[in-house]
Design a protein around this motif. Structure first.
Motif, PDB file in Angstrom:
ATOM      1  N   LEU A 286      -2.210  -6.119  -6.529  1.00 26.91           N
ATOM      2  CA  LEU A 286      -1.109  -6.106  -7.503  1.00 26.91           C
ATOM      3  C   LEU A 286       0.195  -6.463  -6.801  1.00 26.91           C
ATOM      4  O   LEU A 286       0.394  -6.104  -5.645  1.00 26.91           O
ATOM      5  CB  LEU A 286      -0.982  -4.702  -8.130  1.00 26.91           C
ATOM      6  CG  LEU A 286      -2.144  -4.241  -9.004  1.00 26.91           C
ATOM      7  CD1 LEU A 286      -1.965  -2.783  -9.397  1.00 26.91           C
ATOM      8  CD2 LEU A 286      -2.247  -5.111 -10.244  1.00 26.91           C
ATOM      9  N   PRO A 287       1.082  -7.181  -7.486  1.00 26.23           N
ATOM     10  CA  PRO A 287       2.329  -7.573  -6.821  1.00 26.23           C
ATOM     11  C   PRO A 287       3.206  -6.352  -6.539  1.00 26.23           C
ATOM     12  O   PRO A 287       3.216  -5.403  -7.325  1.00 26.23           O
ATOM     13  CB  PRO A 287       3.010  -8.491  -7.838  1.00 26.23           C
ATOM     14  CG  PRO A 287       2.464  -8.077  -9.156  1.00 26.23           C
ATOM     15  CD  PRO A 287       1.062  -7.608  -8.900  1.00 26.23           C
ATOM     16  N   THR A 288       3.942  -6.390  -5.402  1.00 27.29           N
ATOM     17  CA  THR A 288       4.841  -5.283  -5.067  1.00 27.29           C
ATOM     18  C   THR A 288       5.916  -5.153  -6.143  1.00 27.29           C
ATOM     19  O   THR A 288       6.261  -4.059  -6.567  1.00 27.29           O
ATOM     20  CB  THR A 288       5.506  -5.563  -3.703  1.00 27.29           C
ATOM     21  OG1 THR A 288       4.464  -5.712  -2.758  1.00 27.29           O
ATOM     22  CG2 THR A 288       6.426  -4.442  -3.292  1.00 27.29           C
ATOM     23  N   ALA A 309      16.015   0.089  -4.274  1.00 31.10           N
ATOM     24  CA  ALA A 309      14.913   0.563  -3.436  1.00 31.10           C
ATOM     25  C   ALA A 309      13.614   0.009  -4.001  1.00 31.10           C
ATOM     26  O   ALA A 309      13.374   0.095  -5.206  1.00 31.10           O
ATOM     27  CB  ALA A 309      14.888   2.089  -3.417  1.00 31.10           C
ATOM     28  N   ILE A 310      12.814  -0.600  -3.132  1.00 33.37           N
ATOM     29  CA  ILE A 310      11.580  -1.248  -3.583  1.00 33.37           C
ATOM     30  C   ILE A 310      10.377  -0.381  -3.229  1.00 33.37           C
ATOM     31  O   ILE A 310      10.141  -0.061  -2.060  1.00 33.37           O
ATOM     32  CB  ILE A 310      11.442  -2.649  -2.935  1.00 33.37           C
ATOM     33  CG1 ILE A 310      12.610  -3.534  -3.395  1.00 33.37           C
ATOM     34  CG2 ILE A 310      10.122  -3.315  -3.301  1.00 33.37           C
ATOM     35  CD1 ILE A 310      12.630  -3.805  -4.884  1.00 33.37           C
ATOM     36  N   SER A 311       9.620  -0.022  -4.271  1.00 33.13           N
ATOM     37  CA  SER A 311       8.463   0.854  -4.091  1.00 33.13           C
ATOM     38  C   SER A 311       7.273   0.087  -3.523  1.00 33.13           C
ATOM     39  O   SER A 311       7.098  -1.103  -3.793  1.00 33.13           O
ATOM     40  CB  SER A 311       8.071   1.459  -5.441  1.00 33.13           C
ATOM     41  OG  SER A 311       9.098   2.285  -5.921  1.00 33.13           O
ATOM     42  N   PHE A 312       6.449   0.785  -2.762  1.00 32.51           N
ATOM     43  CA  PHE A 312       5.176   0.249  -2.246  1.00 32.51           C
ATOM     44  C   PHE A 312       5.307  -1.117  -1.577  1.00 32.51           C
ATOM     45  O   PHE A 312       4.511  -2.024  -1.824  1.00 32.51           O
ATOM     46  CB  PHE A 312       4.129   0.188  -3.363  1.00 32.51           C
ATOM     47  CG  PHE A 312       3.808   1.540  -3.925  1.00 32.51           C
ATOM     48  CD1 PHE A 312       2.949   2.400  -3.247  1.00 32.51           C
ATOM     49  CD2 PHE A 312       4.391   1.992  -5.099  1.00 32.51           C
ATOM     50  CE1 PHE A 312       2.675   3.668  -3.738  1.00 32.51           C
ATOM     51  CE2 PHE A 312       4.122   3.253  -5.591  1.00 32.51           C
ATOM     52  CZ  PHE A 312       3.263   4.096  -4.912  1.00 32.51           C
ATOM     53  N   VAL A 313       6.307  -1.265  -0.730  1.00 37.11           N
ATOM     54  CA  VAL A 313       6.489  -2.518   0.005  1.00 37.11           C
ATOM     55  C   VAL A 313       5.282  -2.711   0.933  1.00 37.11           C
ATOM     56  O   VAL A 313       4.822  -1.770   1.575  1.00 37.11           O
ATOM     57  CB  VAL A 313       7.781  -2.446   0.852  1.00 37.11           C
ATOM     58  CG1 VAL A 313       7.895  -3.634   1.781  1.00 37.11           C
ATOM     59  CG2 VAL A 313       8.990  -2.353  -0.064  1.00 37.11           C
ATOM     60  N   ASP A 345      -0.146  -0.297   4.048  1.00 42.90           N
ATOM     61  CA  ASP A 345       0.322  -1.628   4.479  1.00 42.90           C
ATOM     62  C   ASP A 345       1.733  -1.588   5.049  1.00 42.90           C
ATOM     63  O   ASP A 345       2.038  -2.288   6.003  1.00 42.90           O
ATOM     64  CB  ASP A 345       0.283  -2.607   3.301  1.00 42.90           C
ATOM     65  CG  ASP A 345      -1.132  -2.840   2.821  1.00 42.90           C
ATOM     66  OD1 ASP A 345      -1.963  -3.249   3.645  1.00 42.90           O
ATOM     67  OD2 ASP A 345      -1.409  -2.572   1.639  1.00 42.90           O
ATOM     68  N   SER A 346       2.588  -0.745   4.448  1.00 42.08           N
ATOM     69  CA  SER A 346       3.964  -0.707   4.950  1.00 42.08           C
ATOM     70  C   SER A 346       3.986  -0.123   6.361  1.00 42.08           C
ATOM     71  O   SER A 346       4.816  -0.513   7.173  1.00 42.08           O
ATOM     72  CB  SER A 346       4.873   0.072   4.008  1.00 42.08           C
ATOM     73  OG  SER A 346       4.453   1.409   3.875  1.00 42.08           O
ATOM     74  N   ILE A 371      -2.046   8.386   3.187  1.00 42.97           N
ATOM     75  CA  ILE A 371      -2.557   8.710   4.523  1.00 42.97           C
ATOM     76  C   ILE A 371      -2.784  10.224   4.561  1.00 42.97           C
ATOM     77  O   ILE A 371      -2.210  10.948   3.744  1.00 42.97           O
ATOM     78  CB  ILE A 371      -1.574   8.281   5.658  1.00 42.97           C
ATOM     79  CG1 ILE A 371      -0.234   9.018   5.562  1.00 42.97           C
ATOM     80  CG2 ILE A 371      -1.362   6.770   5.650  1.00 42.97           C
ATOM     81  CD1 ILE A 371       0.705   8.772   6.747  1.00 42.97           C
ATOM     82  N   PRO A 372      -3.636  10.709   5.472  1.00 43.53           N
ATOM     83  CA  PRO A 372      -3.849  12.159   5.521  1.00 43.53           C
ATOM     84  C   PRO A 372      -2.509  12.882   5.710  1.00 43.53           C
ATOM     85  O   PRO A 372      -1.646  12.424   6.470  1.00 43.53           O
ATOM     86  CB  PRO A 372      -4.758  12.336   6.734  1.00 43.53           C
ATOM     87  CG  PRO A 372      -5.449  11.011   6.894  1.00 43.53           C
ATOM     88  CD  PRO A 372      -4.453   9.994   6.449  1.00 43.53           C
TER      89      PRO A 372
END
Ligand code: ADP
Ligand code: PEP
Ligand code: K
Ligand code: MG
Length: 592
Positions: A286-288, A309-313, A345-346, A371-372
């Motif tokens: 999905l696109p960021t 602020a950009i989410s899930f970069v 990914d970020s 992440i854990p």
């Protein structure tokens, strides 16, 4: 015993006493409008602990309306002085916000707060008076989360913050936070929350359910949901607040059994895990920035927000793309782009993402779902450190004071978490639900404020300067000179124990280079535009002023000294180090 404060009229000037609060350990008093338009008041004496001194705030609106708000403890006695108002900021030729001005006068240079505070605005805080209370309480940046609320609501909040700045002399910046392509639940048909019990079977589906919503059904926003999940997957709501196991798939419907019961909240985030790791199928493609995000970004540009602020970069490319998109459309009114670090990914592309951005946010909410959990603290430390090295402001966000959504005091663990972020010397701390929909937004902000001031003071007193290696960031020779000047000026300021660093900067770059050094004294950043001044509000230790200045440093300094002296913000004999991005020099002097 009454909870109200004793309050005296200004006719009994010059001193008033706010006496003894009731036996409870903390009492918040709301903004009290001072009855006279001819006076403003200053808290001149506080016989209270650090926490309270830090929390006492004075508001002088500059247009006659005046009030006080803050947190006082039992047996706290403060003397309040009333005097005729000084010239308002613009008329006096220099603009600084009322709260900072009062803090400087009251506590002197040394004890002003260095860590900046961001509040997410929501139903609990969108009223004009509520926003004003947050500004008085030290909010530097107001955040609106585009996941929630309507366009009209966002517009109203922006308009109110702007009005607050204009009418009351604040410089609260606005941050717009995109929704991003995350997978989340629907609105629950208007319900505030729904309980999922252990063992219950729930249906998650992309089908829109009618109203009233059938029992134990949840709408999901992502079309590929049923294709991506497999029977046996674990479905985590809000990073594990509630858990389900996928037991059956029927067309678009996914049947799940609740394994960890809890409350489902509207639009809660969904992730699914297989064999102990996050599942990344089609959803990873999905696109960021979704098409809805682009519309929101256009709206943000049109409204002239200060930060997006950009989410899930996932990569630096999306940041570069957005920055050139903004540059082409916003005609000079530079909007800073903040990368939210909240995905696997970020973390993989961390350095290049931060390099491409104007700042970063450690978005621990979603990061902790990807992440854990036990890896989140080290990720935070790493991101904060890297941002400092690359000279980008960094925000630590999510669940700092989560329990204060419901309770008036934080847990000891939360105070320790806030302290740690301050100790890491993050630029800014952010409230989410605590200020957006919690019961005690002002108290939560007061806790951030008092903990910040206390830890910063401790850090200075103990002389715990960490020996962080600051790599060169300049790309040109001129940049390198500026950088060396700032590094040296900050070092001199510490060694000579000067009262303040002054920086004259048009773009804000020199100010950020000084902030990066985290010196012991505050940094007075003089800049010519209101938008740069608001943007500097996010950075550690900077006290941004708007001031017209020339290329002649001598006259700039004389002008600044006389303006600040007239306002009681500095006095003869104070030791100051000044740098500027017009004249590459370091000047050390006593205020005449
Ligand atoms: N504009 C808004 N309107 C209604 N509720 C909001 C708004 N902004 C935030 N909230 C509430 O505050 C909570 C915390 O905010 P935030 O952390 O920004 O969002 P999220 O939980 O979606 O990541 C949200 O879950 C939501 O319940
Ligand atoms: C700040 C965060 O983003 P949001 O509140 O938009 O989910 C986070 O996930 O921590
Ligand atoms: K968001
Ligand atoms: Mg998030």
């Amino acid at each position: 015993m009454s909870r109200s404060l004793q309050f005296f009229t200004p006719s009994r000037a010059p001193y008033f006493t706010l006496h003894k609060l009731p036996s409870t350990s903390y009492t918040r008093f709301p903004v009290i409008n001072f009855p006279s338009k001819k006076h403003h008041i200053t808290i001149t004496k506080s016989l209270s602990s650090d926490l309270d001194a830090a929390s006492s705030q004075v508001l002088d609106s500059g247009n006659g309306q005046t009030g006080v708000s803050g947190v006082l403890s039992a047996d706290n006695v403060v003397a309040v002085q009333s005097h005729a108002p000084s010239e308002s900021g613009a008329a006096a030729g220099i603009e600084v916000d009322a709260v900072t001005e009062a803090e400087l006068k009251e506590n002197g240079f040394r004890s002003t707060r260095r860590t900046k505070l961001i509040c997410t605005i929501g139903p609990a805080t969108c009223g004009f008076e509520q926003l004003e209370a947050l500004a008085v309480g030290g909010m530097n940046v107001a955040r609106i989360n585009m996941c929630h609320g309507t366009r009209e609501w966002h517009q109203m909040v922006i308009e109110r913050v702007r009005r607050l700045n204009e009418e009351k002399g604040f410089a609260v910046a606005i941050m717009m936070d995109t929704e991003g392509s995350e997978i989340h639940m629907g609105d629950l048909g208007g319900a505030a929350s729904v309980k999922a019990e252990d063992g219950e079977i729930w249906t998650f589906s992309v089908r829109a359910f009618g109203t009233p919503r059938p029992e134990r059904t949840i709408n999901v926003n992502y079309d590929g949901f049923a294709e991506d999940v497999k029977v046996g997957d674990e479905l985590l709501v809000d990073g594990g607040m509630v858990r389900f196991e996928v037991i059956e798939k029927i067309g678009p419907d996914v049947k799940c059994r609740c394994t960890d019961p809890g409350l489902l909240l509207p639009r809660a985030n969904l992730t699914f895990w297989r064999d102990g790791s996050l599942v990344r199928e089609r959803n990873a493609m999905l696109p960021t920035i979704s098409s809805k995000d682009w519309l929101d970004i256009d709206f943000g540009i049109a409204e002239g927000v200060d930060f997006i602020a950009i989410s899930f970069v996932k990569s630096a490319e999306v940041i570069k793309h957005l920055k050139s998109y903004i540059a082409a459309r916003s005609r000079g009114s530079d909007i800073a782009v903040i990368a939210k670090i909240e995905s696997i990914d970020s973390l993989k592309n961390l350095e290049e993402i931060i390099q491409a951005s104007d700042g970063a946010m450690v978005a621990r909410g979603d990061l902790g779902a990807q992440i854990p959990l036990e890896q989140v603290p080290s990720a935070q430390q790493k991101i904060v450190q890297l941002c400092r090295q690359l000279n980008k402001p960094v925000i630590v966000a999510s669940q700092l004071l989560e329990s204060m959504i419901e309770y008036p005091t934080p847990t000891r663990a939360e105070v320790a978490d806030v302290s740690e972020a301050v100790r890491q010397r993050a630029d800014a701390l952010m409230l989410s639900g605590e200020s957006a929909m919690g019961q005690y937004p002002d108290k939560a902000l007061a806790v951030l404020r008092s903990v910040s001031v206390r830890i910063e003071k401790w850090w200075r007193e103990e002389k715990r300067h960490e020996a962080m290696v600051l790599p060169d960031v300049g790309t040109s020779f001129a940049d390198s000179i500026s950088e060396e000047i700032c590094n040296s000026a900050a070092k001199m300021a510490n060694n000579l124990e000067v009262d303040a660093l002054f920086v004259y900067t048009k773009t804000g770059h020199m100010a950020s280079l000084l902030s990066r050094c985290r010196p012991d004294c505050p940094i007075f950043a003089f800049t010519t535009t209101t938008s740069v001044r608001r943007r500097l509000n996010l950075q550690w230790g900077l006290i941004p002023f708007r001031l017209g200045f020339s290329d002649d440093m001598e006259s700039n300094l004389n002008k600044t000294f006389s303006l600040l002296k007239a306002r009681g913000m500095i006095k003869s004999g104070d030791l100051v180090i000044a740098v500027s991005d017009m004249l590459q020099s370091i000047q050390v002097m006593n205020v005449p």
